[in-house]
Design a protein around this motif. Structure first.
Motif, short mmCIF file in Angstrom:
data_model
loop_
_atom_site.label_atom_id
_atom_site.label_comp_id
_atom_site.label_asym_id
_atom_site.label_seq_id
_atom_site.Cartn_x
_atom_site.Cartn_y
_atom_site.Cartn_z
N SER B 12 1.13 -1.32 -0.07
CA SER B 12 -0.15 -0.18 -0.01
C SER B 12 0.19 1.35 -0.32
CB SER B 12 -1.13 0.27 1.11
OG SER B 12 -1.62 -1.01 1.67
N LEU B 13 2.05 1.13 1.05
CA LEU B 13 2.73 2.46 0.86
C LEU B 13 3.46 2.74 -0.89
CD1 LEU B 13 3.77 4.28 2.74
CD2 LEU B 13 5.64 2.66 3.07
N SER B 14 4.05 2.08 -1.21
CA SER B 14 4.55 1.74 -2.46
C SER B 14 3.51 2.26 -3.48
CB SER B 14 5.45 0.79 -2.90
OG SER B 14 4.34 0.65 -3.32
N GLU B 15 2.79 1.87 -3.27
CA GLU B 15 1.14 2.05 -4.57
C GLU B 15 1.04 3.78 -4.42
OE1 GLU B 15 -2.49 -0.39 -5.93
OE2 GLU B 15 -2.04 0.19 -3.95
N TYR B 16 0.54 4.39 -2.94
CA TYR B 16 0.21 5.21 -2.93
C TYR B 16 1.53 6.44 -3.28
CZ TYR B 16 -3.02 4.03 0.47
OH TYR B 16 -4.19 3.34 1.52
N GLN B 17 3.12 6.06 -2.66
CA GLN B 17 3.83 6.86 -3.07
C GLN B 17 3.83 7.35 -4.43
OE1 GLN B 17 7.51 4.52 -1.12
NE2 GLN B 17 8.37 6.59 -1.47
N GLU B 18 3.08 5.58 -5.73
CA GLU B 18 3.57 6.37 -6.55
C GLU B 18 2.64 7.04 -7.22
OE1 GLU B 18 3.69 2.40 -8.49
OE2 GLU B 18 6.17 2.07 -7.68
N LEU B 19 0.82 6.70 -6.44
CA LEU B 19 -0.17 7.47 -7.17
C LEU B 19 0.01 9.36 -6.14
CD1 LEU B 19 -1.92 4.45 -7.65
CD2 LEU B 19 -1.50 5.83 -9.25
N THR B 20 0.36 9.54 -5.75
CA THR B 20 0.28 10.84 -4.77
C THR B 20 1.83 11.33 -4.66
OG1 THR B 20 1.08 10.62 -3.19
CG2 THR B 20 -1.08 10.10 -3.60
N LEU B 22 3.27 12.65 -2.90
CA LEU B 22 3.53 12.05 -0.75
C LEU B 22 5.14 11.72 -1.34
CD1 LEU B 22 1.07 12.37 0.67
CD2 LEU B 22 1.93 14.14 0.25
N THR B 23 6.07 12.26 -0.23
CA THR B 23 7.32 10.70 -0.36
C THR B 23 7.16 10.09 0.92
OG1 THR B 23 8.01 12.85 1.69
CG2 THR B 23 8.88 13.55 -0.73
N LYS B 24 7.05 9.28 1.30
CA LYS B 24 6.87 7.82 2.68
C LYS B 24 7.48 8.57 3.31
CE LYS B 24 9.83 4.08 3.38
NZ LYS B 24 10.75 3.09 2.67
N GLN B 25 7.77 9.15 3.72
CA GLN B 25 8.03 10.03 5.26
C GLN B 25 6.10 10.76 5.10
OE1 GLN B 25 10.30 10.49 3.35
NE2 GLN B 25 12.56 10.63 3.43
N GLU B 26 6.10 11.66 4.54
CA GLU B 26 5.00 12.43 4.72
C GLU B 26 3.72 11.32 4.76
OE1 GLU B 26 5.46 14.59 0.82
OE2 GLU B 26 6.23 16.39 2.09
N ILE B 27 3.75 10.12 3.95
CA ILE B 27 2.60 9.60 3.87
C ILE B 27 2.43 8.97 5.01
CG2 ILE B 27 1.80 7.56 2.83
CD1 ILE B 27 2.53 8.14 0.71
N LEU B 28 3.24 8.42 5.70
CA LEU B 28 3.83 7.95 6.99
C LEU B 28 3.12 8.52 8.52
CD1 LEU B 28 7.09 5.67 6.86
CD2 LEU B 28 4.36 4.62 6.66
#
Lengths: 762, 189
Positions: B12-20, B22-28
């Motif tokens: 999910s994290l990598s999917e969100y990273q690719e489709l938004t 936002l960076t990984k830290q921002e998503i977390l």
């Protein structure tokens, strides 16, 4: 849904068309035969709209009474007095609903396949009554389905990563994007290239290119998210808005530039020389050296004089060559970085000097979403409200005509203010000049001896005077600007920036003249080190004065304005003045790199301390400004100032030093040469001898760069390119205005057709 | 898809990273802040929804006059009550992030300013927008003459097809002339 439009409601344009031009009459096929015409009604509409008619006019005149009633229902703010039904039809047109549908849940619409078909149902007499229904529901579904299919098919043509990036830039909800990606790329994953019949070597190249692109795109976010001081900046922007934030961002940019400078000089100059010190150390360390840069520091890595003119580590590392090429390389890199940032800034905002009177742009883009503190939000609302009210009152009342007397008075005030500022700058510059030449013949030594201070303190006088001038005169300029009462806030800022800039340019100019003309002729033992020490002293004094001013001055000013002047608001952070001080410090650092390679480190420390101090002082003593501050335009202006007087001036100074002035004979990497440039030439010749490959490089240099014909050709081509681009821009502007006119005409056509449609219904 | 428990799965994290954007830290960080808003029993639910009145307690949105509109625009709930799932919340942050394109930002700005959700900014929308900008205090509010003048000026400058409303393309055209828009249309956690 009933189609309850009164036949008599018409649009003003249509009315004007018919009333004002009786010769252009339109007609329709009589509507008394609906059954036969419904099958191809839409087509008939399109064809018959341009035929002549007299019936419509007579129909309308008999029902004017109904019209007036209906018009009252129309909101007083509607511009063209359109009928409500026309507006309803317009609102359901594909051009308006398509955008909404793109971002509604595509899943929801795609799943309802039982919805009405895309083709228009043309059966039945009530076809036109259903037009609106079809418009609002059928076309919605059609549009949604079409959209999704189009999206999926367009994405299938691309590779997975490109498609993902394209999908990311679409305004859909995240759930929809995930769904679409699954649909679009489910086929892709089945046919991985391993299964296909591809020869082995293309496997490898494909693998390399995909991993390279993957690395690149995963590294880019790392670089862009390298956020130093991120949370501090966020708090600041939350309280004070984008204007103050731009000062701190500028500070951070300068910090990184200095870091780069320090790393390069450190690697190639300081580190090698530190490992192989030329001679053992010297004087003891006493505290005053931190301020004056003499004594212990004068014969250290800090200044030019320490660096040897021979080779280090046997015969491998030539110091003069390293010195020459490192300085040249750093200046070159900084040039490239500044030009890049300048062009990006200009690209974002090409109307740097034009003041933005456009109300629509202001209303749509003025709200700063970063501001989060309640008080700051309220201040922002007040600021916007004041701005809008000022502009609107001007428009409503019309411009104030000033009487002759008032205009004359304003002119005199302006003249006085400008003369006062110019005279003060002139006096300051003359003072610095005489002080540096010691024409005052002040005997500082006796005074110092009387107070038991070390002799070197005499050297601090010049830098103290310069810092004092830099502190007091901007305050005086602010006073002048306040007295002049400029009408637009933009002009006020530009005038004050210009005056500050003039002051700093003249002070630095006079100092450079002194350093490059009189000091080498003075017969000092090591004049470059002396110049480096002067620059060091200026930088340190500037830092101390700024610290004292920030800690005490702003605090005292706040106390003063709140208790004595009885102002309810705290003072405002003066962005222009602070940014110009940063630029001044940076200019000194750039000039000083040649004479004192460790100066960027000093500037680095200074900037870090300055950041924390300014942040504290801001929170304690200042509050958000009520005046608007066009952040992007100002940032462009500041980068411009950093490039043009600051960096280019530095480059000119350094080129002059390197080309013309004779280096001192007893110290430094260029001793016993006529000019530093000669040292560079010698080093290139040595390098060529060592590596014959480089000979062709120097041949290229001789042929191209030194050759005037080539330079003329190059500038001719350059000018032609500029001319072409200017013509293209001009042509595009004309096209834009023609397209706007065309859109307006199409809008009129649309309204006309809708009105005809409505008429046909009845 | 969806978030389970209080941990984001790696895919999910990598999917969100690719489709938004936002960076990984921002998503977390967004995940952390979002789960703080959930009730205890909801923390384990997939696709839990946070009601609007909780979202607007976030300090970044608390004082923003457009907070309700923002929730409505990014909400995918069928009751149109402005509640957000975690994915809606990521959409919100992505549109307001540093790296979002001008097109995305102007699209969502248009939808936020379209108070009646009819696809265009008509006079009523513009009036509400100006009132949000100037605040509700009596001396900051514009008088009705000023409001009329302002709206007619705005329509004159931005309404190219002269239909009395500002549609999305006209809005984007106006925004493209403002260099400050991209930097002011930002919210960072």
């Amino acid at each position: 849904m009933d189609y309850n439009v009164n036949i008599c409601e018409t649009d003003i344009d249509y009315e004007n068309l018919a009333d004002g031009e009786p010769a252009q009459d339109f007609s329709f096929n009589p509507i008394n035969e609906p059954e036969t015409s419904t099958q191809n009604c839409p087509e008939i509409l399109e064809m018959e709209v341009f035929k002549e008619c007299t019936d419509v006019q007579s129909n309308r005149s008999s029902s004017t009474s109904d019209e007036s009633l209906d018009r009252e229902e129309i909101s007083h703010l509607q511009r063209h007095g359109w009928s409500a039904a026309t507006v309803k039809v317009l609102a359901s047109m594909p051009s308006r609903t398509a955008e909404l549908n793109k971002s509604r849940r595509v899943r929801y619409q795609a799943s309802s396949h039982e919805s009405p078909h895309c083709s228009r149902p043309v059966q039945g007499a009530s076809v036109l009554a259903d037009v609106e229904e079809i418009n609002t529901e059928g076309l919605n579904f059609c549009a949604a389905e079409n959209n999704m299919d189009q999206l999926v098919s367009s994405l299938q043509g691309l590779s997975v990563s490109e498609g993902t990036r394209k999908l990311r830039a679409m305004p859909l909800s995240l759930a929809d994007k995930i769904e679409i990606r699954k649909v679009a790329f489910s086929l892709k994953t089945e046919s991985s290239f391993i299964g296909r019949n591809i020869p082995c070597y293309t496997h490898l190249s494909m693998y390399i290119s995909t991993t390279w692109r993957h690395c690149l795109f995963s590294c880019l976010p790392v670089f862009s998210s390298f956020k130093l001081w991120h949370s501090a900046l966020k708090t600041l922007s939350g309280r004070y808005g984008t204007g103050v934030l731009s000062y701190f961002l500028f500070l951070r940019t300068l910090l990184f530039l200095n870091l780069l400078l320090f790393v390069i000089t450190g690697l190639f100059l300081i580190f090698p020389q530190a490992i192989y010190p030329p001679r053992s150390s010297k004087a003891d360390f006493s505290g005053i050296e931190l301020l004056t840069g003499t004594g212990y520091f004068s014969d250290s890595l800090m200044f030019y004089g320490y660096y040897s003119n021979g080779t280090l580590h046997g015969d491998q590392y030539r110091m003069p060559a390293a010195y020459f090429f490192t300085i040249g390389f750093t200046l070159f890199i900084i040039c490239i970085i500044l030009v890049y940032r300048l062009s990006k800034s200009f690209g974002k905002n090409f109307q740097v000097l034009k003041s933005n009177e456009n109300l629509a742009v202001k209303v749509f883009s003025c709200w700063d979403f970063k501001v989060s503190k309640k008080i700051s939000v309220r201040l922002q609302s007040e600021k916007i409200s004041t701005q809008l009210k000022e502009q609107l009152s001007e428009m409503i009342k019309g411009e104030d005509k000033k009487t002759c007397m008032q205009q004359l008075r304003r002119l005199i005030v302006h003249l006085l203010a400008w003369t006062a500022c110019l005279i003060s700058i002139f006096l300051g510059t003359i003072g610095v000049h005489y002080l540096s030449e010691n024409k005052f013949n002040f005997n500082f030594k006796t005074i110092l001896q009387a107070h038991n201070l070390p002799e070197d303190t005499e050297l601090l006088v010049l830098s103290a005077v310069v810092s004092g001038i830099n502190l007091l005169l901007p305050g005086f300029f602010n006073l002048c600007v306040w007295a002049e009462k400029y009408e637009s806030p933009g002009t006020r800022v530009y005038v004050s920036v210009f005056r500050n800039l003039l002051l700093k340019v003249s002070v630095i100019g006079v100092l450079c003249y002194h350093w490059l003309k009189s000091i080498p002729a003075n017969g000092l033992k090591c004049w470059e080190s002396f110049v480096g020490q002067e620059l060091y002293r200026l930088l340190v004094m500037d830092f101390i004065v700024t610290v004292v001013y920030t800690l005490l001055g702003e605090f005292l000013w706040r106390v003063f304005s709140q208790t004595i002047l009885q102002k309810k608001r705290k003072p405002v952070f003066d962005i222009a003045r602070n940014v110009l001080e940063l630029i001044y410090g940076q200019t000194l650092t750039w000039i000083g790199v040649l004479f004192a390679p460790l100066l960027p480190a000093v500037q680095l420390i200074k900037l870090i301390v300055l950041f924390y101090m300014k942040e504290r002082s801001l929170i304690l003593n200042c509050q958000a400004s009520r005046k608007p501050w066009r952040a992007t335009q100002m940032t462009t202006l500041f980068i411009c100032i950093l490039w043009f007087p600051s960096f280019l001036g530095t480059v000119v100074t350094i080129i002059y030093t390197v080309w013309i002035i004779k280096p001192s004979e007893n110290c430094g990497p260029f001793r016993n040469l006529t000019t530093m440039f000669e040292g560079g030439q010698m080093s290139t010749r040595h390098l060529e001898d060592a590596h014959p490959i480089l000979k062709w490089l120097s041949w290229v240099y001789d042929c191209l760069v030194d050759n005037p014909v080539f330079l003329f050709l190059a500038s001719g081509v350059f000018l032609m390119v500029i001319y072409f681009q200017a013509q293209v821009v001009d042509g595009q502007r004309k096209i834009v205005s023609r397209l706007e006119k065309q859109i307006e005409n199409e809008g009129k056509d649309k309204k006309f057709l809708i009105a005809k449609l409505q008429d046909l219904c009845k | 898809m969806g978030t389970t428990a209080s941990q984001l799965s790696k895919e999910s994290l990598s999917e969100y990273q690719e489709l938004t954007f936002l960076t990984k830290q921002e998503i977390l960080l967004a995940h952390k802040r979002f789960t703080e808003l959930l009730e205890k029993h909801e923390k384990d639910q997939i696709d839990a929804r946070v009601p609007m009145n909780k979202i607007i307690t976030l300090p970044e949105l608390k004082s923003n006059p457009f907070k309700e509109r923002i929730c409505h625009v990014f909400s995918t709930s069928e009751q149109k009550d402005g509640s957000l799932t975690f994915e809606d919340f990521l959409d919100l942050l992505s549109a307001f992030s540093d790296s979002a394109t001008l097109e995305i930002k102007s699209h969502y700005a248009f939808r936020i300013f379209d108070f009646d959700d009819d696809g265009t900014l008509d006079c009523a929308d513009l009036e509400k927008l100006v009132n949000c900008l100037t605040g509700e205090t009596n001396d900051a509010k514009l008088s009705s003459t000023e409001m009329k003048q302002l709206i007619s000026n705005i329509l004159e400058e931005s309404d190219i097809d002269k239909d009395g409303t500002v549609n999305l393309s006209e809005f984007q055209h106006v925004i493209s002339r403002s260099p400050d828009f991209v930097s002011s249309f930002k919210i960072v956690l």
